[in-house]
Design an enzyme around this catalytic site. Structure first.
Site, PDB file in Angstrom:
ATOM      1  N   GLU A 135      32.066  -7.557  -7.011  1.00  0.00           N
ATOM      2  CA  GLU A 135      30.902  -8.214  -7.605  1.00  0.00           C
ATOM      3  C   GLU A 135      31.028  -8.369  -9.130  1.00  0.00           C
ATOM      4  O   GLU A 135      30.789  -9.433  -9.683  1.00  0.00           O
ATOM      5  CB  GLU A 135      29.677  -7.348  -7.289  1.00  0.00           C
ATOM      6  N   CYS A 163      25.849   1.679 -10.912  1.00  0.00           N
ATOM      7  CA  CYS A 163      26.638   2.292 -11.985  1.00  0.00           C
ATOM      8  C   CYS A 163      25.774   2.683 -13.186  1.00  0.00           C
ATOM      9  O   CYS A 163      26.224   3.417 -14.052  1.00  0.00           O
ATOM     10  CB  CYS A 163      27.757   1.377 -12.402  1.00  0.00           C
ATOM     11  N   ASN A 164      24.549   2.211 -13.234  1.00  0.00           N
ATOM     12  CA  ASN A 164      23.685   2.543 -14.366  1.00  0.00           C
ATOM     13  C   ASN A 164      22.546   3.489 -14.036  1.00  0.00           C
ATOM     14  O   ASN A 164      21.756   3.833 -14.914  1.00  0.00           O
ATOM     15  CB  ASN A 164      23.066   1.264 -14.954  1.00  0.00           C
TER      16      ASN A 164
HETATM   17  N1  LIG Z   1      27.558  -4.023  -9.488  1.00  0.00           N
HETATM   18  C1  LIG Z   1      27.059  -3.754 -10.682  1.00  0.00           C
HETATM   19  O1  LIG Z   1      25.939  -4.105 -11.039  1.00  0.00           O
HETATM   20  C2  LIG Z   1      27.904  -3.026 -11.697  1.00  0.00           C
HETATM   21  C3  LIG Z   1      27.609  -3.148 -13.060  1.00  0.00           C
HETATM   22  C4  LIG Z   1      28.430  -2.486 -13.987  1.00  0.00           C
HETATM   23  C5  LIG Z   1      29.498  -1.734 -13.537  1.00  0.00           C
HETATM   24  N2  LIG Z   1      29.748  -1.603 -12.201  1.00  0.00           N
HETATM   25  C6  LIG Z   1      30.931  -0.815 -11.801  1.00  0.00           C
HETATM   26  O2  LIG Z   1      31.995  -1.724 -11.639  1.00  0.00           O
HETATM   27  C7  LIG Z   1      32.869  -1.265 -10.615  1.00  0.00           C
HETATM   28  C8  LIG Z   1      33.055  -2.341  -9.571  1.00  0.00           C
HETATM   29  O3  LIG Z   1      31.788  -2.615  -9.012  1.00  0.00           O
HETATM   30  P1  LIG Z   1      31.588  -3.817  -7.998  1.00  0.00           P
HETATM   31  O4  LIG Z   1      30.111  -3.918  -7.800  1.00  0.00           O
HETATM   32  O5  LIG Z   1      32.349  -4.995  -8.460  1.00  0.00           O
HETATM   33  O6  LIG Z   1      32.253  -3.198  -6.694  1.00  0.00           O
HETATM   34  P2  LIG Z   1      32.732  -3.951  -5.360  1.00  0.00           P
HETATM   35  O7  LIG Z   1      32.082  -5.293  -5.280  1.00  0.00           O
HETATM   36  O8  LIG Z   1      32.555  -2.978  -4.282  1.00  0.00           O
HETATM   37  O9  LIG Z   1      34.288  -4.171  -5.597  1.00  0.00           O
HETATM   38  C9  LIG Z   1      35.133  -3.065  -5.686  1.00  0.00           C
HETATM   39  C10 LIG Z   1      36.507  -3.512  -6.117  1.00  0.00           C
HETATM   40  O10 LIG Z   1      37.273  -2.323  -6.314  1.00  0.00           O
HETATM   41  C11 LIG Z   1      38.546  -2.485  -5.676  1.00  0.00           C
HETATM   42  N3  LIG Z   1      39.049  -1.186  -5.272  1.00  0.00           N
HETATM   43  C12 LIG Z   1      38.421  -0.262  -4.516  1.00  0.00           C
HETATM   44  N4  LIG Z   1      39.206   0.824  -4.363  1.00  0.00           N
HETATM   45  C13 LIG Z   1      40.347   0.578  -5.043  1.00  0.00           C
HETATM   46  C14 LIG Z   1      41.547   1.315  -5.264  1.00  0.00           C
HETATM   47  N5  LIG Z   1      41.706   2.548  -4.753  1.00  0.00           N
HETATM   48  N6  LIG Z   1      42.501   0.755  -6.024  1.00  0.00           N
HETATM   49  C15 LIG Z   1      42.331  -0.476  -6.529  1.00  0.00           C
HETATM   50  N7  LIG Z   1      41.240  -1.225  -6.362  1.00  0.00           N
HETATM   51  C16 LIG Z   1      40.252  -0.704  -5.624  1.00  0.00           C
HETATM   52  C17 LIG Z   1      38.260  -3.421  -4.507  1.00  0.00           C
HETATM   53  O11 LIG Z   1      39.417  -4.154  -4.287  1.00  0.00           O
HETATM   54  P3  LIG Z   1      40.226  -4.208  -2.919  1.00  0.00           P
HETATM   55  O12 LIG Z   1      39.505  -3.326  -1.937  1.00  0.00           O
HETATM   56  O13 LIG Z   1      40.241  -5.620  -2.535  1.00  0.00           O
HETATM   57  O14 LIG Z   1      41.544  -3.732  -3.315  1.00  0.00           O
HETATM   58  C18 LIG Z   1      37.221  -4.363  -5.102  1.00  0.00           C
HETATM   59  O15 LIG Z   1      37.832  -5.421  -5.772  1.00  0.00           O
HETATM   60  C19 LIG Z   1      32.252  -0.006 -10.041  1.00  0.00           C
HETATM   61  O16 LIG Z   1      32.870   1.114 -10.600  1.00  0.00           O
HETATM   62  C20 LIG Z   1      30.805  -0.110 -10.477  1.00  0.00           C
HETATM   63  O17 LIG Z   1      30.254   1.165 -10.622  1.00  0.00           O
HETATM   64  C21 LIG Z   1      28.999  -2.272 -11.274  1.00  0.00           C
END
Ligand SMILES: NC(=O)c1ccc[n+]([C@@H]2O[C@H](COP(=O)([O-])OP(=O)(O)OC[C@H]3O[C@@H](n4cnc5c(N)ncnc54)[C@H](OP(=O)(O)O)[C@@H]3O)[C@@H](O)[C@H]2O)c1
Length: 419
Positions: free
Chosen positions: A190, A50-51
């Site tokens: 995550e 995301c960054n």
């Molecule tokens: N990882 C990093 O370092 C980081 C840092 C800052 C920001 N981010 C941002 O934070 C967000 C989440 O990242 P993550 O790493 O936590 O992703 P992840 O581990 O892949 O988790 C994604 C989450 O999104 C949910 N989701 C996916 N599609 C959805 C939909 N259509 N409606 C509702 N919920 C949905 C999934 O829930 P279910 O499938 O269980 O419903 C799951 O809980 C992303 O946008 C990412 O760009 C990530």
């Protein structure tokens, strides 16, 4: 023969998150094909978080304009946009940057762990699809090892600072008595885990939702919080004062209409922290009276403030990286000589083995002990003749002297295989 390692990147450092997301590459496998076909790169690894969106490439000759053009065609962006946002470095600077990535020094939250996992995933999938090859695989394996070692020895990641804890801190700074507010976490991935850990550590109650209740329940069993149904949340935002939203949903979950409806139920205020990229909260909700919306950009600002406290460790890590980068560079350059060196050793050894067999037949020698002595003698002679020129070829390669490699290839009649 000299190979170049390049790094082309758009990151939060030079582009705000809403600009950054436009550079996202949707179909990575297709992107690998396109970059290879049109930019002169013969190995590629894409790191996308995301960054940051980063391309590492290996090539003897590459063309920056073509890289830009290919990336533009993959994203539908104007090539001009790249001039402002794209950074491009090569060789030592590219290696230096990769070490900053693996050691956590270039992260928004310095020292955070996620980037290391993301880099490991990127190189694994590039390796599986053969987008990367000998050079980038070696480079990434080494950089991951060095980064892990730097993290462990410097303690840069200690202290539990993460995107999650920063978001919670931001909420605390903006809301009186967060303890008494109704807090909801949307997402069970995550980032949500990091938010939940931080809420839990500080003793806050919170609800958790994701599309399936089972997933929310399982999440809450390990991370704390109370699972709630997704549909109940979407139709009842009035039940919450603070929302942490961290999903990969490709559309807005927290819409203007849903929040305006919630605010009409006599609510005094609501704080929404959108940690998603792309965003999953419609920015228009910020125009509703009483609603405070914060996103990843604001977290970045906050992290900047927190950085001062970590400056000492950052300096230590920078010093280690500066030492490591020359070692890494030398071993990458040595890679250029390795196929030739291996080939020469292999050819000479098979000649040695053939001549040894001939001699043993002529001597009709049966005594195992004597055979062993003669064999060792042949090996020692070969080794003492070949090792010095081979080490010199490696050294020349380390010192970036392609002429010697070319000459040696001619002398040893080495036909370069495709890398
Ligand atoms: N990882 C990093 O370092 C980081 C840092 C800052 C920001 N981010 C941002 O934070 C967000 C989440 O990242 P993550 O790493 O936590 O992703 P992840 O581990 O892949 O988790 C994604 C989450 O999104 C949910 N989701 C996916 N599609 C959805 C939909 N259509 N409606 C509702 N919920 C949905 C999934 O829930 P279910 O499938 O269980 O419903 C799951 O809980 C992303 O946008 C990412 O760009 C990530």
């Amino acid at each position: 023969m000299k190979q170049n390692i390049i790094n082309a990147r758009v990151t939060f450092r030079n582009s705000p998150i809403h600009v950054l997301e436009k550079f996202t590459i949707k179909n990575i496998d297709n992107a690998y094909e396109e970059f290879k076909k049109h930019s002169g790169l013969d190995e590629c690894v894409i790191i996308q978080t995301c960054n940051r969106i980063e391309l590492f490439g290996k090539s003897k000759e590459y063309d920056v304009d073509k890289i830009r053009k290919t990336w533009a065609s993959l994203t539908g962006l104007d090539e001009e946009t790249f001039k402002e946002n794209l950074e491009l470095v090569e060789n030592q600077e590219a290696l230096h940057h990769l070490l900053k990535l693996t050691s956590g020094l270039d992260s928004m939250v310095v020292g955070e762990e996620q980037i290391l996992g993301q880099i490991k995933n990127s190189i694994t999938s590039a390796r599986n699809t053969k987008a990367s090859g000998r050079h980038l695989n070696t480079l990434f394996d080494k950089a991951i090892r060095i980064g892990t070692r730097i993290r462990n020895s410097s303690g840069i990641g200690r202290g539990g600072i993460s995107v999650g804890s920063m978001a919670v801190k931001l909420a605390e700074e903006n809301i009186d008595e967060l303890k008494f507010k109704k807090t909801l976490l949307i997402g069970t991935g995550e980032v949500s885990t990091l938010v939940a850990k931080s809420l839990q550590r500080r003793g806050y109650d919170f609800a958790v939702t994701s599309r399936t209740l089972e997933r929310s329940k399982a999440f809450c069993e390990t991370m704390g919080g109370n699972p709630v149904k997704f549909e109940e949340v979407l139709s009842g935002f009035e039940n919450y004062d603070v929302l942490f939203v961290a999903t990969t949903a490709p559309y807005f979950l927290v819409t203007y209409d849903r929040i305006i409806k919630a605010m009409k139920q006599n609510k005094k205020g609501m704080m929404i922290l959108d940690l998603s990229n792309p965003r999953t909260v419609d920015e228009k909700v910020a125009t509703i009276a009483g609603v405070k919306l914060m996103n990843l950009d604001q977290i970045a600002e906050m992290v900047e403030k927190n950085m001062t406290a970590r400056l000492n460790k950052v300096k230590t890590v920078e010093n280690i990286i500066n030492e490591e980068v020359s070692v890494l560079e030398a071993s990458m350059k040595r890679l250029d000589a390795e196929p030739l060196v291996k080939d020469v050793f292999k050819n000479i050894d098979s000649l040695r083995a053939k001549e040894l067999q001939k001699a043993l037949q002529m001597l009709d020698e049966k005594d195992e002990k004597k055979i062993k002595i003669i064999e060792e003698l042949t090996k020692a002679v070969v080794e003492s003749i070949v090792s010095t020129p081979m080490n010199n070829i490696r050294k020349a390669s380390e010192q970036g002297d392609p002429d010697i490699l070319e000459t040696a290839s001619k002398l040893f009649d080495y036909k370069k295989q495709a890398d």
